[in-house]
Design a protein around this motif. Structure first.
Motif, PDB file in Angstrom:
ATOM      1  N   VAL A  81      66.950  27.649  15.598  1.00 33.73           N
ATOM      2  CA  VAL A  81      65.940  27.139  16.538  1.00 33.73           C
ATOM      3  C   VAL A  81      64.614  27.868  16.343  1.00 33.73           C
ATOM      4  O   VAL A  81      63.533  27.242  16.308  1.00 33.73           O
ATOM      5  CB  VAL A  81      66.438  27.266  17.985  1.00 33.73           C
ATOM      6  N   SER A 132      67.696  26.391  22.906  1.00 31.96           N
ATOM      7  CA  SER A 132      66.369  25.783  23.026  1.00 31.96           C
ATOM      8  C   SER A 132      65.557  26.375  24.167  1.00 31.96           C
ATOM      9  O   SER A 132      64.334  26.565  24.047  1.00 31.96           O
ATOM     10  CB  SER A 132      66.507  24.263  23.242  1.00 31.96           C
ATOM     11  N   SER A 133      66.197  26.680  25.312  1.00 33.29           N
ATOM     12  CA  SER A 133      65.465  27.100  26.520  1.00 33.29           C
ATOM     13  C   SER A 133      65.758  28.531  26.919  1.00 33.29           C
ATOM     14  O   SER A 133      65.310  28.978  27.992  1.00 33.29           O
ATOM     15  CB  SER A 133      65.822  26.158  27.684  1.00 33.29           C
ATOM     16  N   SER A 179      69.937  15.564  26.768  1.00 32.16           N
ATOM     17  CA  SER A 179      70.000  16.912  27.340  1.00 32.16           C
ATOM     18  C   SER A 179      70.249  16.854  28.827  1.00 32.16           C
ATOM     19  O   SER A 179      71.047  17.627  29.389  1.00 32.16           O
ATOM     20  CB  SER A 179      68.703  17.661  27.044  1.00 32.16           C
ATOM     21  N   TRP A 192      61.920  21.330  15.654  1.00 33.47           N
ATOM     22  CA  TRP A 192      63.009  21.294  16.636  1.00 33.47           C
ATOM     23  C   TRP A 192      62.616  20.384  17.792  1.00 33.47           C
ATOM     24  O   TRP A 192      61.624  20.612  18.481  1.00 33.47           O
ATOM     25  CB  TRP A 192      63.308  22.691  17.146  1.00 33.47           C
ATOM     26  N   SER A 193      63.424  19.360  18.034  1.00 38.38           N
ATOM     27  CA  SER A 193      63.176  18.435  19.144  1.00 38.38           C
ATOM     28  C   SER A 193      64.493  17.830  19.574  1.00 38.38           C
ATOM     29  O   SER A 193      65.111  17.065  18.836  1.00 38.38           O
ATOM     30  CB  SER A 193      62.188  17.341  18.735  1.00 38.38           C
ATOM     31  N   LEU A 194      64.942  18.226  20.775  1.00 36.08           N
ATOM     32  CA  LEU A 194      66.176  17.675  21.312  1.00 36.08           C
ATOM     33  C   LEU A 194      65.891  16.358  22.004  1.00 36.08           C
ATOM     34  O   LEU A 194      64.781  16.101  22.505  1.00 36.08           O
ATOM     35  CB  LEU A 194      66.814  18.655  22.298  1.00 36.08           C
ATOM     36  N   LYS A 227      61.319  25.863  15.293  1.00 33.76           N
ATOM     37  CA  LYS A 227      60.232  25.770  16.263  1.00 33.76           C
ATOM     38  C   LYS A 227      58.916  26.217  15.644  1.00 33.76           C
ATOM     39  O   LYS A 227      57.858  25.663  15.949  1.00 33.76           O
ATOM     40  CB  LYS A 227      60.553  26.615  17.492  1.00 33.76           C
TER      41      LYS A 227
END
Length: 623
Positions: A599, A567-568, A615, A608-610, A603
């Protein structure tokens, strides 16, 4: 002393007589409760104990299982030996006459008579059987009827009796047997052939030859009727029968060729003779005792020349396909075995190439004979090909049945385990049926397929819904995926790969790069922090000094840190703990690069949403 001994002897003799009479009395019929037999009755009993000839019914009941085989064998032998009748005529070239080969005639008559015996017995038995069965049909009899009515009743009864007989007989088989045993070759070849003469001599001989050829049809048809029972015979029997038909055709065609070659030469003599002689004197039989004149002999040698000079391109008479027989003097008074072998070779050679090498004249019957050779060769070839196709089809069917049986046995051995696995995972009935069908199909394609790894052998269109059914709940249990759209979870299921781990296998060692997420579907894993060997091989169970030991089982997962990485775009995380298989483990893994692709796709569609709280907790636990 002598008196004393005598008295003892008399006493002992008396005792023995008494004892023997007692024994006889004990064994007598009266003592055993049976009446005594007279001399006449005793003689009849002794005569009845002697061996008697078996009755007709006993013989027929014993031969009945073998009778069809006996008839077929008789047909085969008869058809093999019947061509000997065509070798009875021979040509004496010097005397220009047609004689009789006594050796061939004797052999043909004896062998034909012997082979006709089973047919005669069969015909008599069938007639007797039909008459016996018809006589048991009730008929109206009235002895008090008037004389006129009696005759009418008798006529009606006779008609009923004949109809009953006809119904009991199998007319096709019966007429075939009668025609097969009818002595056509004996009457024609031995009785009429050497006595033809007068006007229309050639026409009479052609008609007689036609009857000789037609007499083969009933016997061949009888072989066909009996050979139908060989449909389910073993392979070597069918192969032997095919070979026999081919040899028989070569033998018969060779005999026809010999017989027609003699007729062709005598036809040449006849046509040359009638130009200068009366027709009655142009029969050329050696047994008539007449000799031809020198002038006629010279004419015949000129018109019916057999040794054609090399410079002659147009001989006076074209013998066509029969020239080889006449040129080599096969029709002469030579050994019968030499004739048989040479004519068989001629038939085999021309039947094998369908008569394509035959150089015929313009004679109608000669061309008809050549056509018969070509058609017979073609039919035998097609018959052989048809049997080969039937054999291949049967062999294929047997192989498929054996394979199906092997597939069924292998599936049945694993059926219980497969059913338990599907039940434990809560699969729906439609999914279960599709899995069973795909497993059987895969076994039919490859019997050595490993049924312990069911997922890997399923096609993609079955594997896709199966992975979703097995892993959707496991993905929902991951804290960071609580708020994730269901479409994303399905996409993640599609990227999952099945994996199996053995007992005590070290999946991750603490500090190793975390390149995959593990979702457990079967078995137990342990996570712990402890010092391990640097080799990374499977180690033993954690000792009492181990700390922070957790148990992961079906429905649990490991490697959630990869979600943050994907994600990051963090650097690749490392495993915070050791991951050890306590038992054999079946799992699905999601590789790091596949998760990155997921992802990126989600996106772009803003799917996509955690879960941020989850987290943060994951990050806190990690650091």
């Amino acid at each position: 002393m002598s008196k004393y001994n005598g008295s003892n002897g008399d006493t002992s003799m008396g005792n023995s007589i008494v004892m023997s009479s007692m024994v006889n009395d004990v064994n007598s019929p009266e003592a055993q409760g049976r009446p005594m037999l007279g001399k006449q009755e005793l003689g009849e009993l002794q005569a009845s104990n002697k061996w008697k000839w078996p009755e007709v019914e006993e013989i027929l009941s014993y031969l009945n299982p073998w009778w069809n085989t006996i008839l077929v064998s008789s047909c085969v032998i008869a058809v093999l030996f019947d061509p000997l009748f065509f070798y009875i005529p021979l040509i004496k070239e010097e005397e220009k006459c047609m004689g009789i080969d006594n050796q061939a005639r004797t052999a043909a008559l004896v062998l034909r008579s012997v082979t006709d015996i089973p047919f005669l017995v069969h015909i008599i038995y069938k007639l007797n059987d039909a008459i016996t069965a018809a006589s048991k049909v009730p008929r109206d009899t009235n002895p008090n009827s008037e004389s006129g009515l009696v005759s009418r009743v008798q006529n009606l009864q006779m008609v009923q009796f004949v109809k009953a007989c006809s119904r009991k007989l199998s007319w096709r088989s019966f007429l075939t047997d009668v025609l097969a045993v009818f002595p056509i070759p004996q009457l024609l070849m031995v009785g009429l052939f050497f006595n033809l003469g007068g006007s229309n001599y050639l026409l009479k001989r052609k008609i007689l030859s036609s009857f000789l050829l037609l007499q083969y049809l009933p016997r061949i048809y009888r072989i066909y009727l009996s050979s139908i029972t060989m449909t389910h015979s073993v392979l070597w029997v069918k192969a032997a029968f095919n070979l026999f038909l081919y040899i028989l055709a070569c033998h018969i065609l060779g005999a026809f060729w010999y017989f027609f070659s003699i007729q062709r030469e005598t036809s040449c003599w006849y046509q040359s003779c009638i130009t200068s002689q009366p027709e009655s004197k142009c029969t050329f039989y050696c047994h008539h005792g007449t000799t031809i004149s020198v002038e006629l002999n010279t004419t015949l040698n000129h018109n019916c020349v057999l040794k054609v000079p090399y410079y002659t391109n147009d001989p006076p008479f074209d013998f066509g396909i029969f020239f080889d027989a006449l040129k080599n003097d096969i029709q002469g008074p030579i050994n019968l075995q030499h004739k048989l072998v040479y004519c068989f070779w001629w038939g085999l050679r021309n039947l094998s190439n369908f008569g394509t090498n035959l150089q015929t004249s313009t004679h109608l019957l000669e061309n008809t004979f050549a056509i018969l050779i070509s058609v017979t060769g073609l039919l035998l070839f097609l018959y052989l090909i048809g049997n080969l196709q039937i054999y291949i089809a049967n062999a294929t069917t047997k192989a498929e049945e054996a394979k199906a049986e092997e597939v069924r046995e292998k599936f049945e051995t694993k059926r219980h385990d497969i059913e338990n696995w599907m039940t434990q995972n809560g699969l729906e009935e439609d999914m279960k049926a599709e899995i069973r069908r795909n497993i059987k199909q895969k076994l039919e394609e490859d019997i050595s397929v490993d049924l312990d790894d069911i997922i890997s052998i399923l096609p993609w269109y079955t594997r896709k819904p199966l992975k979703r059914a097995l892993c959707m709940n496991t993905l929902r249990r991951v804290p960071m995926l609580n708020n994730m759209d269901e479409k994303v979870l399905k996409l993640m299921c599609d990227y999952l790969k099945p994996m199996k781990y053995q007992e005590n296998h070290l999946v991750f060692k603490m500090g190793d790069p975390l390149d995959r997420m593990v979702f457990i579907t079967e078995g137990v894993m342990w996570t712990y922090k402890a010092a391990t060997e640097s080799t990374g091989e499977a180690i033993g169970l954690p000792t009492s000094a181990s700390i922070d030991t957790n148990v992961l089982k079906k429905g649990d997962s490991y490697g959630h840190e990869l979600l943050l990485y994907a994600s990051s775009y963090y650097k690749i995380p490392t495993s915070p703990k050791n991951l050890l298989c306590h038992t054999k483990v079946e799992a699905f893994v999601l590789m790091a690069n596949d998760l990155t692709d997921i992802v990126n796709k989600c996106k772009s569609k803003k799917l996509w949403s955690l879960d941020n709280d989850a987290s943060n907790d994951e990050a806190r636990d990690r650091f």
